[in-house]
Design a protein around this motif. Structure first.
Motif, PDB file in Angstrom:
ATOM      1  N   TYR A   1     -15.637   0.981   6.756  1.00 12.48           N
ATOM      2  CA  TYR A   1     -15.525   1.782   7.969  1.00 12.48           C
ATOM      3  C   TYR A   1     -14.279   2.650   7.974  1.00 12.48           C
ATOM      4  N   VAL A   2     -13.434   2.528   6.946  1.00 13.86           N
ATOM      5  CA  VAL A   2     -12.229   3.331   6.839  1.00 13.86           C
ATOM      6  C   VAL A   2     -12.561   4.596   6.055  1.00 13.86           C
TER       7      VAL A   2
ATOM      8  N   LEU B   1       0.966  10.359   4.685  1.00  9.99           N
ATOM      9  CA  LEU B   1       0.352  10.208   3.369  1.00  9.99           C
ATOM     10  C   LEU B   1      -1.157   9.980   3.468  1.00  9.99           C
ATOM     11  N   GLY B   2      -1.668   9.957   4.698  1.00  2.00           N
ATOM     12  CA  GLY B   2      -3.095   9.745   4.898  1.00  2.00           C
ATOM     13  C   GLY B   2      -3.508   8.285   4.865  1.00  2.00           C
ATOM     14  N   LEU B   3      -2.535   7.371   4.928  1.00  2.00           N
ATOM     15  CA  LEU B   3      -2.847   5.955   4.828  1.00  2.00           C
ATOM     16  C   LEU B   3      -3.239   5.331   6.167  1.00  2.00           C
TER      17      LEU B   3
ATOM     18  N   THR C   1       0.836  -1.203   0.000  1.00  2.00           N
ATOM     19  CA  THR C   1       0.000   0.000   0.000  1.00  2.00           C
ATOM     20  C   THR C   1       0.868   1.250   0.000  1.00  2.00           C
ATOM     21  N   LEU C   2       1.916   1.238   0.810  1.00  2.00           N
ATOM     22  CA  LEU C   2       2.835   2.378   0.825  1.00  2.00           C
ATOM     23  C   LEU C   2       3.509   2.537  -0.543  1.00  2.00           C
TER      24      LEU C   2
ATOM     25  N   SER D   1      -6.692   8.611  -1.129  1.00  3.37           N
ATOM     26  CA  SER D   1      -8.160   8.550  -1.134  1.00  3.37           C
ATOM     27  C   SER D   1      -8.680   7.370  -1.952  1.00  3.37           C
ATOM     28  N   SER D   2      -7.834   6.789  -2.783  1.00  4.46           N
ATOM     29  CA  SER D   2      -8.220   5.630  -3.587  1.00  4.46           C
ATOM     30  C   SER D   2      -7.824   4.312  -2.936  1.00  4.46           C
TER      31      SER D   2
END
Length: 121
Positions: free
Chosen positions: A119-120, A41-43, A5-6, A17-18
């Motif tokens: 829920y994320v 990064l908002g992850l 993911t990173l 956001s995706s």
């Protein structure tokens, strides 16, 4: 999955956001700097880390005393009787027990991973 993911966010420039991430029994994979980068990064707020209460030794790999960190929002599920720790079927049963206790809505059509990822934010 956490490292992938990173990588998607950094190397492939996929907007956070995706991305949504749900892990089951994930070990600690980042040091302090890596965890900060993941969060910056908002992850972190788009990640759910499902772990079994007290029993899954894999979630202790990468000891915290060595500076390694978990990322994401933790969701603790019970370990059902008759299921070995860190076994996927035990996680499924634990999430279903959480559903019963908390009112989490899981349909057969969407499945557990998709439901948790809803829920994320």
């Amino acid at each position: 999955a956490t490292l992938a993911t990173l990588r998607l966010a950094i190397e492939f420039r996929v907007p956070s956001s995706s991305l949504k991430l749900v892990t089951f029994g994930s070990p600690r994979v980042f040091n302090t700097q890596g965890a900060r980068l993941f969060d910056s990064l908002g992850l972190g707020s788009r990640t759910i880390r499902v772990t079994q209460e007290f029993w899954d030794a894999v979630t202790s790999i990468g000891p915290g005393w060595m500076g390694l960190k978990h990322v994401g929002l933790p969701v603790y599920v019970p370990v059902p009787l008759g299921y070995p720790p860190h076994h996927y079927s035990g996680y499924v049963q634990g999430v279903l027990a959480l559903k019963q206790a908390s009112g989490l809505v899981i349909s057969n059509r969407t499945g557990i991973r998709r439901t948790l990822s809803a829920y994320v934010h």
